[in-house]
Design a protein around this motif. Structure first.
Motif, PDB file in Angstrom:
ATOM      1  N   VAL A 182       7.278  -1.064   6.991  1.00 13.66           N
ATOM      2  CA  VAL A 182       6.681   0.262   6.789  1.00 13.66           C
ATOM      3  C   VAL A 182       7.811   1.234   6.480  1.00 13.66           C
ATOM      4  CG1 VAL A 182       5.317   2.118   7.823  1.00 13.66           C
ATOM      5  CG2 VAL A 182       4.812  -0.250   8.418  1.00 13.66           C
ATOM      6  N   SER A 189       0.848  -1.194   0.000  1.00 13.32           N
ATOM      7  CA  SER A 189       0.000   0.000   0.000  1.00 13.32           C
ATOM      8  C   SER A 189       0.877   1.234   0.000  1.00 13.32           C
ATOM      9  CB  SER A 189      -0.883   0.025   1.257  1.00 13.32           C
ATOM     10  OG  SER A 189      -1.897  -0.949   1.183  1.00 13.32           O
ATOM     11  N   VAL A 213       3.496   0.465   2.925  1.00 15.41           N
ATOM     12  CA  VAL A 213       3.222  -0.583   3.912  1.00 15.41           C
ATOM     13  C   VAL A 213       3.042  -1.893   3.165  1.00 15.41           C
ATOM     14  CG1 VAL A 213       1.613  -1.428   5.670  1.00 15.41           C
ATOM     15  CG2 VAL A 213       2.057   1.024   5.474  1.00 15.41           C
ATOM     16  N   HIS A 258      -4.271  -1.328   5.282  1.00 16.12           N
ATOM     17  CA  HIS A 258      -3.576  -2.219   4.338  1.00 16.12           C
ATOM     18  C   HIS A 258      -4.023  -3.662   4.541  1.00 16.12           C
ATOM     19  CE1 HIS A 258      -0.320  -4.137   2.098  1.00 16.12           C
ATOM     20  NE2 HIS A 258      -0.175  -4.933   3.135  1.00 16.12           N
ATOM     21  N   TYR A 269      -2.742   3.185   8.828  1.00 20.19           N
ATOM     22  CA  TYR A 269      -2.257   2.732   7.522  1.00 20.19           C
ATOM     23  C   TYR A 269      -2.130   1.206   7.490  1.00 20.19           C
ATOM     24  CZ  TYR A 269      -0.853   7.515   6.200  1.00 20.19           C
ATOM     25  OH  TYR A 269      -0.831   8.839   5.875  1.00 20.19           O
ATOM     26  N   ALA A 326       5.279   1.065  14.142  1.00 17.59           N
ATOM     27  CA  ALA A 326       4.191   1.328  13.215  1.00 17.59           C
ATOM     28  C   ALA A 326       2.845   1.103  13.882  1.00 17.59           C
ATOM     29  CB  ALA A 326       4.328   0.441  11.980  1.00 17.59           C
ATOM     30  N   THR A 375       8.378   5.435   5.388  1.00 16.77           N
ATOM     31  CA  THR A 375       7.796   6.762   5.149  1.00 16.77           C
ATOM     32  C   THR A 375       8.893   7.707   4.661  1.00 16.77           C
ATOM     33  OG1 THR A 375       6.126   6.463   6.864  1.00 16.77           O
ATOM     34  CG2 THR A 375       6.606   8.716   6.202  1.00 16.77           C
ATOM     35  N   THR A 383       3.966   7.054   2.358  1.00 17.71           N
ATOM     36  CA  THR A 383       4.206   5.909   3.244  1.00 17.71           C
ATOM     37  C   THR A 383       3.893   4.618   2.504  1.00 17.71           C
ATOM     38  OG1 THR A 383       3.637   7.208   5.199  1.00 17.71           O
ATOM     39  CG2 THR A 383       3.596   4.815   5.437  1.00 17.71           C
ATOM     40  N   TYR A 423       0.429   5.336   0.777  1.00 17.44           N
ATOM     41  CA  TYR A 423      -0.459   6.380   1.286  1.00 17.44           C
ATOM     42  C   TYR A 423       0.165   7.735   0.961  1.00 17.44           C
ATOM     43  CZ  TYR A 423      -2.533   2.534   3.886  1.00 17.44           C
ATOM     44  OH  TYR A 423      -3.126   1.348   4.229  1.00 17.44           O
TER      45      TYR A 423
END
Lengths: 345, 206
Positions: free
Chosen positions: A302, A280, A315, B168, B164, B155, A304, A313, A282
């Motif tokens: 993750v 993903s 993921v 996801h 997020y 996270a 960023t 970001t 963002y």
């Protein structure tokens, strides 16, 4: 008369085809195994203790699963540390905390307490993975068929799965990085498959507060907020239209794009996949400078980074360099995107 | 001799820290007791797991180990009751290792017992003080693991990143992601839970 050069070329093509065939030689049988595994995890009755290892941590848990007239019911609990449990009754999830802990509500909890592997798109001609049937081993006293899913490059994780030879129940799994190291492992140390699961085994053991979460209800709540946030969503989408994608890592494609309808969610969500791994992205406007951040939990990474007043970001269950590459493939332009770049419109 | 002592002798044998007399005792026990033989195998399973290697039962039998020990009468007595293979392996915390071993040693015979057999055997391993939840930041083995140790779970502690990750998980066809968040829920340390819930959320408002 065929020239020696042409013969060499034909030979090379033939060898390539042979190699390609070798890559996917086991794909059909692997897909059958994985299809069966997905059904087994959902539709079998089982109880077992398993060890989940990730990030130099070892979690020891117990799962009880039953599938019958009442649908799918599960209980996942930790065998060490503070007693906490997750009870699932079809689409209703109840998280039970010890009485002295604060409450954390999450509305995006998925509906499966045990991991499976996607099989719909992973075994096809464009796959970036090699699929092999391995040998058999004994896991938790049961004979297991090993399946190896190896990426053809270093951009994605590999997987090894051990499936019980009759039921295809997942007994052990490993996520492997490019160095051959296990990023995370799951291993049943004891499992009973097919035995009757009594009601009491699906009842919570922890005396504490219950937090019930109906996953489908949350989806309805989110749909209801679509109208209320339409204007905000349009504003974000208009800004996001200035973004484009270039130089995606090989094999990854944009699968979906959406603006979350939740109030206050001022970001755009893009989903990329290679059929197996999903990443993903963002995109969110940021008034502050964005510091690069990296974190991980097991195979989930993750990343960023910032770009011209935006936070980008990534993921996903892919190596950090891949997440970084996808995040950096996002380009913010001033209406002059390159011809080869793909606009997010 | 108590079950606890048997375990300690077996651990010493696995660590090659067993004296000759101790080795003879274990061999006798091994030959007479099926449970001791099974426990020896389970110890090896546990060690293989802790080393993150391919699961396999140690090929070397206890008899061979004892023979080696008897050949080497000068074998040192154990320095510590904590078995070497239970000490941190590539950064794995001792307590967590013991927890894993505890489950492997817990073999309830019936479903009823299974429900009641939550790790009683934890108490049988003496080096554990409390479950360790914060792990060494470096082990020099896997850069990504080091990174994860330094910022592990951050996270899930940052509200924005947590949203997020959870979103996801919802869209990813790979249900492994969803599993990870449940693991986080049932295993997270209490102090992290407090941090994560500094601003408790209400249902429907992620």
């Amino acid at each position: 008369m065929i020239s020696p050069r042409a013969v060499l070329k034909l030979g090379f093509v033939a060898l390539s085809l042979v190699a390609s065939g070798a890559v996917f030689a086991d794909a059909g049988s692997v897909k059958i195994w994985l299809d069966k595994m997905a059904r087994a995890v959902e539709s079998l009755d089982y109880r077992g203790d398993f060890v989940y290892m990730h990030d130099d941590r070892i979690e020891v848990m117990r799962i009880v699963h039953r599938y019958g007239e009442a649908g799918e019911q599960e209980r996942l609990s930790s065998l060490n540390g503070a007693p906490r449990e997750v009870i699932r009754d079809n689409d209703r999830v109840t998280c039970i905390l010890p009485e002295d802990e604060s409450v954390m509500m999450e509305t995006y909890l998925g509906d499966a307490l045990f991991p499976t592997i996607p099989v719909e798109q992973m075994v096809d001609s464009s796959s970036r993975y090699e699929f092999k049937l391995g040998g058999t081993e004994r896991i938790a006293g049961l004979t297991a068929q090993m399946i190896e899913i190896t990426p053809l490059d270093g951009l994605r994780f590999g997987y090894r799965l051990w499936l019980e030879e009759e039921s295809a129940m997942l007994l052990k799994s490993m996520v492997i990085d490019a160095d051959g190291e296990a990023v995370e492992q799951l291993l049943f140390t004891r499992i009973d498959i097919g035995g009757p699961i009594r009601d009491v085994e699906l009842k919570p053991r922890t005396r504490g507060r219950k937090i019930e979460i109906a996953t489908t209800a949350m989806a309805e709540v989110e749909q209801d907020t679509d109208v209320a946030t339409e204007t905000e969503g349009q504003q974000i989408s208009a800004q996001v239209a200035r973004w484009s994608i270039s130089d995606l890592p090989a094999g990854f494609k944009l699968r979906s794009r959406e603006h979350p309808a939740d109030p206050g969610s001022a970001y755009e969500h893009l989903v990329f996949t290679d059929g197996m791994a999903t990443v993903s992205i963002y995109l969110e406007p940021s008034e502050q400078d964005v510091t690069e951040q990296r974190s991980a939990m097991g195979a989930m990474n993750v990343f960023t980074t910032g770009q011209s007043g935006w936070a980008v970001t990534a993921v996903g269950e892919a190596p950090l360099p891949t997440l970084e590459a996808i995040a950096r493939s996002m380009r913010l332009s001033n209406d002059s995107a390159g011809a080869e770049e793909r606009r997010l419109e | 001799m108590s079950e606890k002592n048997i375990e300690q002798h077996l651990s010493a044998m696995m660590d090659d820290e067993c004296g000759a007399s101790e080795a003879r005792f274990i061999l006798k026990r091994y030959s007479q007791c099926a449970e001791t033989r099974a426990r020896w195998s389970r110890f090896h399973v546990a060690r293989e797991v802790l080393h993150g290697s391919h699961l396999r039962i140690e090929a070397m039998t206890l008899t061979e180990r004892v023979s080696d020990a008897l050949k080497n009468e000068a074998a040192p007595e154990r320095q510590s009751m904590a078995p070497r293979w239970l000490r941190p392996v590539a950064g794995v915390a001792v307590a967590a290792s013991v927890a894993a071993v505890a489950v492997m040693l817990t073999q309830p015979a019936t479903p009823d017992q299974a429900e009641l057999a939550v790790p009683n055997s934890l108490v049988s391993l003496p080096t554990v003080e409390q479950p360790v939840t914060t792990l060494p930041a470096t082990n020099g083995r896997r850069p990504q693991a080091q990174l994860a140790s330094a910022t592990n779970r951050s996270a899930m502690e940052d509200p924005r990143l947590r949203e997020y990750v959870l979103r996801h998980n919802r869209v990813a066809p790979n249900a492994r992601s969803g599993f990870t968040q449940y693991v986080y829920f049932v295993t997270r340390p209490a102090e992290q839970a407090e941090q994560a819930t500094a601003e408790p959320k209400q249902e429907g408002t992620p």
